[in-house]
Motif scaffolding. Sequence first.
Motif, PDB file in Angstrom:
ATOM      1  N   THR A 137     -11.711 -13.401 -29.391  1.00 20.32           N
ATOM      2  CA  THR A 137     -12.712 -12.778 -28.525  1.00 20.32           C
ATOM      3  C   THR A 137     -14.122 -13.125 -28.974  1.00 20.32           C
ATOM      4  N   LYS A 138     -14.332 -13.184 -30.275  1.00 20.38           N
ATOM      5  CA  LYS A 138     -15.655 -13.537 -30.794  1.00 20.38           C
ATOM      6  C   LYS A 138     -16.020 -14.976 -30.408  1.00 20.38           C
ATOM      7  N   LYS A 139     -15.070 -15.900 -30.548  1.00 25.82           N
ATOM      8  CA  LYS A 139     -15.319 -17.298 -30.172  1.00 25.82           C
ATOM      9  C   LYS A 139     -15.539 -17.419 -28.663  1.00 25.82           C
ATOM     10  N   TRP A 140     -14.803 -16.634 -27.897  1.00 24.79           N
ATOM     11  CA  TRP A 140     -14.944 -16.613 -26.438  1.00 24.79           C
ATOM     12  C   TRP A 140     -16.346 -16.165 -26.046  1.00 24.79           C
ATOM     13  N   GLU A 141     -16.807 -15.084 -26.657  1.00 25.62           N
ATOM     14  CA  GLU A 141     -18.154 -14.588 -26.339  1.00 25.62           C
ATOM     15  C   GLU A 141     -19.240 -15.551 -26.820  1.00 25.62           C
ATOM     16  N   THR A 142     -18.984 -16.223 -27.923  1.00 26.15           N
ATOM     17  CA  THR A 142     -19.953 -17.224 -28.388  1.00 26.15           C
ATOM     18  C   THR A 142     -20.138 -18.313 -27.340  1.00 26.15           C
ATOM     19  N   GLU A 143     -19.041 -18.696 -26.699  1.00 27.44           N
ATOM     20  CA  GLU A 143     -19.128 -19.703 -25.640  1.00 27.44           C
ATOM     21  C   GLU A 143     -19.825 -19.139 -24.404  1.00 27.44           C
ATOM     22  N   THR A 144     -19.480 -17.904 -24.020  1.00 25.43           N
ATOM     23  CA  THR A 144     -20.113 -17.336 -22.817  1.00 25.43           C
ATOM     24  C   THR A 144     -21.588 -17.032 -23.051  1.00 25.43           C
ATOM     25  N   ASP A 145     -21.987 -16.854 -24.311  1.00 25.88           N
ATOM     26  CA  ASP A 145     -23.414 -16.681 -24.620  1.00 25.88           C
ATOM     27  C   ASP A 145     -24.239 -17.891 -24.170  1.00 25.88           C
ATOM     28  N   LYS A 146     -23.592 -19.038 -24.055  1.00 21.41           N
ATOM     29  CA  LYS A 146     -24.309 -20.263 -23.691  1.00 21.41           C
ATOM     30  C   LYS A 146     -24.840 -20.208 -22.260  1.00 21.41           C
ATOM     31  N   PHE A 147     -24.193 -19.419 -21.400  1.00 23.12           N
ATOM     32  CA  PHE A 147     -24.757 -19.222 -20.057  1.00 23.12           C
ATOM     33  C   PHE A 147     -26.124 -18.555 -20.172  1.00 23.12           C
ATOM     34  N   ARG A 148     -26.167 -17.514 -21.003  1.00 20.57           N
ATOM     35  CA  ARG A 148     -27.422 -16.773 -21.208  1.00 20.57           C
ATOM     36  C   ARG A 148     -28.462 -17.663 -21.870  1.00 20.57           C
ATOM     37  N   ASP A 149     -28.026 -18.467 -22.839  1.00 23.50           N
ATOM     38  CA  ASP A 149     -28.948 -19.367 -23.538  1.00 23.50           C
ATOM     39  C   ASP A 149     -29.621 -20.351 -22.577  1.00 23.50           C
ATOM     40  N   SER A 150     -28.923 -20.659 -21.479  1.00 20.12           N
ATOM     41  CA  SER A 150     -29.485 -21.602 -20.508  1.00 20.12           C
ATOM     42  C   SER A 150     -30.342 -20.905 -19.452  1.00 20.12           C
ATOM     43  N   GLY A 151     -30.521 -19.587 -19.608  1.00 21.39           N
ATOM     44  CA  GLY A 151     -31.406 -18.855 -18.708  1.00 21.39           C
ATOM     45  C   GLY A 151     -30.712 -18.093 -17.597  1.00 21.39           C
ATOM     46  N   ILE A 152     -29.371 -18.060 -17.623  1.00 18.83           N
ATOM     47  CA  ILE A 152     -28.618 -17.350 -16.589  1.00 18.83           C
ATOM     48  C   ILE A 152     -28.237 -15.957 -17.104  1.00 18.83           C
ATOM     49  N   ARG A 153     -28.499 -14.944 -16.313  1.00 21.66           N
ATOM     50  CA  ARG A 153     -28.100 -13.582 -16.711  1.00 21.66           C
ATOM     51  C   ARG A 153     -26.589 -13.550 -16.919  1.00 21.66           C
ATOM     52  N   THR A 154     -26.177 -12.987 -18.052  1.00 19.82           N
ATOM     53  CA  THR A 154     -24.761 -13.013 -18.419  1.00 19.82           C
ATOM     54  C   THR A 154     -24.329 -11.655 -18.961  1.00 19.82           C
ATOM     55  N   ALA A 155     -23.316 -11.090 -18.334  1.00 20.79           N
ATOM     56  CA  ALA A 155     -22.731  -9.832 -18.821  1.00 20.79           C
ATOM     57  C   ALA A 155     -21.297 -10.093 -19.247  1.00 20.79           C
ATOM     58  N   GLN A 156     -20.962  -9.659 -20.459  1.00 23.65           N
ATOM     59  CA  GLN A 156     -19.581  -9.755 -20.934  1.00 23.65           C
ATOM     60  C   GLN A 156     -18.938  -8.366 -20.837  1.00 23.65           C
ATOM     61  N   ILE A 157     -17.808  -8.288 -20.161  1.00 29.60           N
ATOM     62  CA  ILE A 157     -17.123  -7.021 -19.928  1.00 29.60           C
ATOM     63  C   ILE A 157     -15.926  -6.937 -20.867  1.00 29.60           C
ATOM     64  N   ARG A 158     -16.050  -6.118 -21.914  1.00 26.30           N
ATOM     65  CA  ARG A 158     -14.983  -5.982 -22.910  1.00 26.30           C
ATOM     66  C   ARG A 158     -13.928  -5.002 -22.404  1.00 26.30           C
ATOM     67  N   ILE A 159     -12.852  -5.574 -21.895  1.00 29.42           N
ATOM     68  CA  ILE A 159     -11.844  -4.807 -21.160  1.00 29.42           C
ATOM     69  C   ILE A 159     -10.873  -4.098 -22.102  1.00 29.42           C
ATOM     70  N   GLY A 160     -10.591  -2.820 -21.788  1.00 33.04           N
ATOM     71  CA  GLY A 160      -9.608  -2.042 -22.528  1.00 33.04           C
ATOM     72  C   GLY A 160      -8.221  -2.194 -21.930  1.00 33.04           C
ATOM     73  N   ILE A 161      -7.376  -1.192 -22.120  1.00 31.54           N
ATOM     74  CA  ILE A 161      -6.007  -1.201 -21.596  1.00 31.54           C
ATOM     75  C   ILE A 161      -6.064  -0.872 -20.106  1.00 31.54           C
ATOM     76  N   VAL A 162      -5.732  -1.836 -19.271  1.00 29.66           N
ATOM     77  CA  VAL A 162      -5.879  -1.681 -17.820  1.00 29.66           C
ATOM     78  C   VAL A 162      -4.651  -0.983 -17.239  1.00 29.66           C
ATOM     79  N   LEU A 163      -4.887   0.103 -16.529  1.00 26.00           N
ATOM     80  CA  LEU A 163      -3.802   0.843 -15.881  1.00 26.00           C
ATOM     81  C   LEU A 163      -3.768   0.471 -14.400  1.00 26.00           C
ATOM     82  N   SER A 164      -2.661  -0.115 -13.982  1.00 29.01           N
ATOM     83  CA  SER A 164      -2.486  -0.544 -12.598  1.00 29.01           C
ATOM     84  C   SER A 164      -1.021  -0.399 -12.213  1.00 29.01           C
ATOM     85  N   LYS A 165      -0.762  -0.125 -10.944  1.00 28.86           N
ATOM     86  CA  LYS A 165       0.621  -0.030 -10.472  1.00 28.86           C
ATOM     87  C   LYS A 165       1.143  -1.392 -10.025  1.00 28.86           C
ATOM     88  N   LYS A 166       0.350  -2.426 -10.189  1.00 31.16           N
ATOM     89  CA  LYS A 166       0.748  -3.765  -9.742  1.00 31.16           C
ATOM     90  C   LYS A 166       1.072  -4.701 -10.900  1.00 31.16           C
TER      91      LYS A 166
END
Length: 297
Positions: free
Chosen positions: A143-172
């Motif tokens: 996850t840390k390496k993943w976010e390091t890569e997604t930080d590069k969007f922000r570094d290039s001037g694009i607004r970037t939000a990382q959503i740290r997902i928990g345990i997803v409850l779904s009936k599907k």
Amino acid sequence: MAKILITGGSGLIGKQLTALLQNDNHEVCWLSRSAGKYDNIESYSWDPASGEIDESAIKGCDYIVHLAGAGVADERWTEERKKIILNSRVDSTKTLVEALKGSDHQPKAVICASAIGYYGFRTTSKELTESSPAGDEFLASVTKKWETETDKFRDSGIRTAQIRIGIVLSKKGGALDAMTKPPLLSPLGTGKQWMPWIHIDDLTNMFYHAIKNDSMNEPFNAVAPNPVSNKEFTKLLAKKSKKLYLPIPVPPFALKMVMGEMAGMVLEGSKISCEKIVETGFQFKFDDVEKALDDLF
């Protein structure tokens, strides 16, 4: 109306987010290794492993939602599976970063999936926030390496939000489906570990909120306000799913024999704060786990 490009659109979260956006009259398209096979969605081809992408997917899109990544709980963590889990996230992000570098069109924002696995496997009474340090286990490293890569969007001037997902409850599908397969439901390990859960409706609404909210340019935890222990959750889940509840815990050694290193995901769990996302104006529809399970069952 905005044009929104989604990677990983055919997954559990991607499908529901697509429907949500389409219902609000947005144009949604997917990046897919199986482009063209979807009847109700425009799709463009890409191959993250080789870095290939149909650059026309980028042109004209207002937002990118990046969900692509191999399922962390789909298979036992062999060394080969670990490489797939890591590379599917890092390579797909690199492919997008490079495509945007070479394009004369830039989206308004990139909203990226991440995971609470960032904090590692630890059970503690301390509530963890987005500024808490990363763990040192396999999933935390991914996850840390993943976010390091997604930080590069922000570094290039694009607004970037990382959503740290928990345990997803779904009936599907997803975690809830796996949890309710046994005929008897029992706590895992001590049963005291926290389960930072989120209803899938709140999760997809959170991604949509991040698209619309120009102030979101950092990581945010995607968990409900009221976490429960594994024991509390299992007892309630048995009741709602009409399964038998056995109060005798499944011992850690048994889980490790079956799941290997992956057992750490269910034997440990932290209390995760959602205060930061709430401060942006996000409102949870399901802030109580019983209310969430009532809806799903």
